[in-house]
Design a protein around this motif. Structure first.
Motif, PDB file in Angstrom:
ATOM      1  N   THR A 154     -11.894   9.121   6.120  1.00  0.00           N
ATOM      2  CA  THR A 154     -13.427   8.018   6.715  1.00  0.00           C
ATOM      3  C   THR A 154     -12.790   6.338   6.175  1.00  0.00           C
ATOM      4  N   ALA A 155     -12.042   5.989   5.714  1.00  0.00           N
ATOM      5  CA  ALA A 155     -11.807   4.511   5.789  1.00  0.00           C
ATOM      6  C   ALA A 155     -11.556   4.112   6.889  1.00  0.00           C
ATOM      7  N   SER A 156     -11.956   2.495   6.853  1.00  0.00           N
ATOM      8  CA  SER A 156     -11.327   1.723   8.224  1.00  0.00           C
ATOM      9  C   SER A 156     -10.418   0.812   8.078  1.00  0.00           C
ATOM     10  N   ARG A 157      -9.752   0.694   6.417  1.00  0.00           N
ATOM     11  CA  ARG A 157      -8.595  -0.087   6.279  1.00  0.00           C
ATOM     12  C   ARG A 157      -8.373   1.161   5.432  1.00  0.00           C
ATOM     13  N   VAL A 179     -10.878   1.753  -4.075  1.00  0.00           N
ATOM     14  CA  VAL A 179     -11.946   1.221  -4.420  1.00  0.00           C
ATOM     15  C   VAL A 179     -12.050   1.448  -6.063  1.00  0.00           C
ATOM     16  N   ASP A 180     -11.813   1.729  -6.428  1.00  0.00           N
ATOM     17  CA  ASP A 180     -11.538   2.329  -7.841  1.00  0.00           C
ATOM     18  C   ASP A 180     -10.892   2.213  -8.536  1.00  0.00           C
ATOM     19  N   THR A 229       1.083  -1.151  -0.291  1.00  0.00           N
ATOM     20  CA  THR A 229      -0.269   0.114   0.312  1.00  0.00           C
ATOM     21  C   THR A 229       1.015   1.356   0.202  1.00  0.00           C
ATOM     22  N   TRP A 271      -8.223   9.925  -3.094  1.00  0.00           N
ATOM     23  CA  TRP A 271      -6.758   8.884  -1.831  1.00  0.00           C
ATOM     24  C   TRP A 271      -6.863  10.278  -0.322  1.00  0.00           C
ATOM     25  N   GLU A 301      -6.661   0.148   2.229  1.00  0.00           N
ATOM     26  CA  GLU A 301      -6.939   0.038   1.271  1.00  0.00           C
ATOM     27  C   GLU A 301      -8.175  -0.260   0.425  1.00  0.00           C
ATOM     28  N   GLU A 302      -8.874   0.956   1.561  1.00  0.00           N
ATOM     29  CA  GLU A 302     -10.553   1.470   0.753  1.00  0.00           C
ATOM     30  C   GLU A 302      -9.820   2.366  -0.193  1.00  0.00           C
ATOM     31  N   LEU A 303      -9.129   2.786  -0.202  1.00  0.00           N
ATOM     32  CA  LEU A 303      -8.555   3.895  -1.086  1.00  0.00           C
ATOM     33  C   LEU A 303      -8.707   3.670  -2.017  1.00  0.00           C
ATOM     34  N   ARG A 324     -10.728   9.809   1.171  1.00  0.00           N
ATOM     35  CA  ARG A 324     -10.913   8.929   1.757  1.00  0.00           C
ATOM     36  C   ARG A 324     -10.805   8.168   2.607  1.00  0.00           C
TER      37      ARG A 324
END
Length: 295
Positions: free
Chosen positions: A284-287, A293-294, A262, A278, A289-291, A281
């Motif tokens: 608010t992301a919980s992980r 998503v697209d 990452t 990014w 890797e959620e950055l 995101r």
């Protein structure tokens, strides 16, 4: 705009506050301790009495384990019988007011003035002085002639000081050409500041005409399409690096795990819009890797 050679000589060390420590170590052999912070403070040393006392440049130098120092940096172009008393006053007043160890550094572009300034200043009975001041002097005698562009790149402020200090030297043409070559590679705004400092520092010497000719070519380079494109690329690269650091910092502050993969992906990104997305995101992301998503 710097207006005089006197001002230019000490302003170099305001532009790069770490340069004066390098000068003490490299040119005078002073084993000054490692620093943690160096910054400009007000040069006004006037007391309530209506007598103005103002040092040219005053730097606060914080070391990593040897306390805080105050560097009083004075430009001296000629002998002045009033200066020794003023310098003694500066040091004693700074120590009394701030409680830090004061250091007097005198900059001279003339060797005879440098020898005069280096003499110890004693106050009191000749053989039993109450106060002795020993200025640290930088001048033509202990400042190297910098004519190699590689040496200029390693320390531009010190190369500028060399150019001004050796303005009357037979090697000044080579010194100025090496310096101008390096300024071609800097950010235009920083290069312009440096160029003005050098021009002012050269004073009314033939070297000033040489420098103006070199700077005319430099300005033409800055205006060229190639240069503008190169500077734009450098600025974009810097913005991308900062953007990646901001994203990683938010993730770290929120306590989210950042895997090597990452981190590598974020640091490799050069798309400023994507880095901005990014960053949003990351709040608010919980992980981490959620950055992505697209994709």
């Amino acid at each position: 705009m710097v207006s005089s050679s006197h001002e230019a000589l000490h302003r170099i060390f305001q532009e790069d506050t770490g340069a004066i420590v390098r000068a003490l170590r490299q040119l005078l052999g002073v084993p000054f301790p490692d620093t943690s912070k160096t910054f400009v403070v007000s040069p006004d040393l006037t007391e309530i009495a209506p007598v103005e006392r103002r040092v040219d440049t005053l730097l606060q130098v914080e070391t990593k384990g040897d306390g805080t120092y105050l560097f009083a940096i004075e430009s001296q172009s000629r002998r002045d019988p009033k200066k020794p008393a003023a310098w003694a006053y500066y040091l004693s007043y700074m120590h009394a007011k701030f409680g830090h160890q004061p250091v007097l550094i005198v900059l001279c572009s003339d060797e005879s003035t440098a020898r005069w300034a280096a003499r110890p200043i004693t106050l009191g009975i000749p053989d039993y002085p109450s106060l002795t001041v020993r200025p640290l002097v930088l001048g033509p005698g202990n400042t190297p002639v910098v004519t190699d562009a590689k040496d200029v790149v390693r320390d531009v402020p010190m190369a500028m000081f060399s150019a001004i200090t050796h303005s009357k030297s037979e090697n000044v043409d080579a010194i100025l050409k090496a310096l101008a070559t390096t300024l071609n590679t800097l950010d235009p705004n920083q290069a312009t500041i440096y160029a003005e400092l050098v021009e002012a520092g050269l004073g009314d010497t033939p070297a000033r005409g040489i420098w103006r000719d070199l700077m005319s070519a430099l300005l033409n380079f800055f205006r060229s399409e190639h240069a503008q494109r190169a500077f734009a690329e450098v600025r974009a690269e810097g913005q991308a690096v900062k953007g990646a650091k901001d994203v990683l910092r938010v993730l770290s502050l929120r306590g989210l795990e950042i895997t090597p993969g990452t981190r590598e992906r974020i640091e490799a990104c050069k798309d400023l819009d994507l880095l901005d997305a990014w960053l949003d995101r990351a709040v608010t992301a919980s992980r981490a890797e959620e950055l992505f998503v697209d994709g």
